[in-house]
Design a protein around this motif. Sequence first.
Motif, mmCIF file in Angstrom:
data_model
loop_
_atom_site.group_PDB
_atom_site.id
_atom_site.type_symbol
_atom_site.label_atom_id
_atom_site.label_comp_id
_atom_site.label_asym_id
_atom_site.label_seq_id
_atom_site.Cartn_x
_atom_site.Cartn_y
_atom_site.Cartn_z
ATOM 1 N N LEU A 256 0.826 -1.203 0.000
ATOM 2 C CA LEU A 256 0.000 0.000 0.000
ATOM 3 C C LEU A 256 0.861 1.254 0.000
ATOM 4 O O LEU A 256 1.942 1.300 0.607
ATOM 5 N N ASP A 257 0.389 2.276 -0.687
ATOM 6 C CA ASP A 257 1.166 3.501 -0.873
ATOM 7 C C ASP A 257 1.525 4.193 0.435
ATOM 8 O O ASP A 257 2.589 4.814 0.548
ATOM 9 N N ALA B 223 3.700 -2.185 8.341
ATOM 10 C CA ALA B 223 5.147 -2.241 8.151
ATOM 11 C C ALA B 223 5.472 -2.701 6.726
ATOM 12 O O ALA B 223 4.577 -3.036 5.942
ATOM 13 N N TYR B 224 6.775 -2.710 6.413
ATOM 14 C CA TYR B 224 7.237 -3.107 5.082
ATOM 15 C C TYR B 224 8.158 -4.319 5.200
ATOM 16 O O TYR B 224 9.022 -4.361 6.088
#
Length: 352
Positions: A86-87, A158-159
Amino acid sequence: MASPSLSYSGALSEKPFLVGRPLGCFLPGVSRYSTQERCVVILARRLSGLEEAMRIRRSRELQTNKKIRSRPPLKRGKISGPLPVLDHIQKPSYVGSNQLPELSSEYQIHDDEGIIRMKAVCELAARVLEFAGTMVRPSITTNEIDKAVHNMIIEAGAYPSPLGYGGFPKSVCTSVNECMCHGIPDSRQLQDGDILNIDVTVYLNGYHGDTSKTFLCGEVNEPTKRLVQVTEECLERAIAVCKDGCSFKKIGKRISEIAERYGYGVVDRFVGHGVGTVFHSEPIIMHNRNDKSGSMVEGQTFTIEPILTMGTIECATWDDGWTTVTADGRPSAQFEHTLLITRNGAEVLTKC
């Protein structure tokens, strides 16, 4: 996620020294024929005999295991494309570039706010790894594990740090059997008796948390189980020596001492690393015997992530540029934690 030592120019170009005193050395102030010296020699012989017995036992187990099952070499499955993020989720600076980032010379030493953020991201990484481990069973694919890990990380805001790191196409590393590290999740189904290392790194609020564990899939033979158990013990014993002022080379010494008792190889190509606001930074943490300089500092964070092998430590990397397997096709195992150095020891931030 292990740092490959060969990726950083000259970082580990020097061969590590094998240090240690010979068993027959004399004690200062003790005469040649004293009782004390004879005790030292007798003890040395007993230890040497014990280690030899352990090596013989392990050799017999390996021969027995070969007769029971001949496992085919690991083969690549179909690799699907990267999953979307998600952006609004904060992404590391390397995302969007296929270039492998240079090892940062910045040491990861944190103030109180930084420590709070490191604890938060490492706690998430530990939970994700624990969840991923519950999925390990015969017939599941590593691609399915990758998707579940990806979704859990994204839902937490988180990424997944591996995604897009130097062009890595997935959100987690999955290394099966003879794969040392950096295995790419694919369509291959796990088999009964496999071992699988899952390497999870998470990026949250500007900080990375890194951890991995080797899981057993179904009924694993005893020699391979022992390799996994000893690798985890090596990590735990190495953590036990860490504290403010301790030299980094003690980590490799402790790991090597334990691995050598069982006749296992300690991989020197892939190393631990500083971790925090940067994914991979100094200090480089060597897991084999070495004579590198440098000492730990209170407030510092880094990973320890030893890889042990049943046979050779030599390896081959597939043409995907990531998947690295043992040259002789024999199993390897890895465990990893992110540590925070304190005045009197080390706090394991990724312990679930």
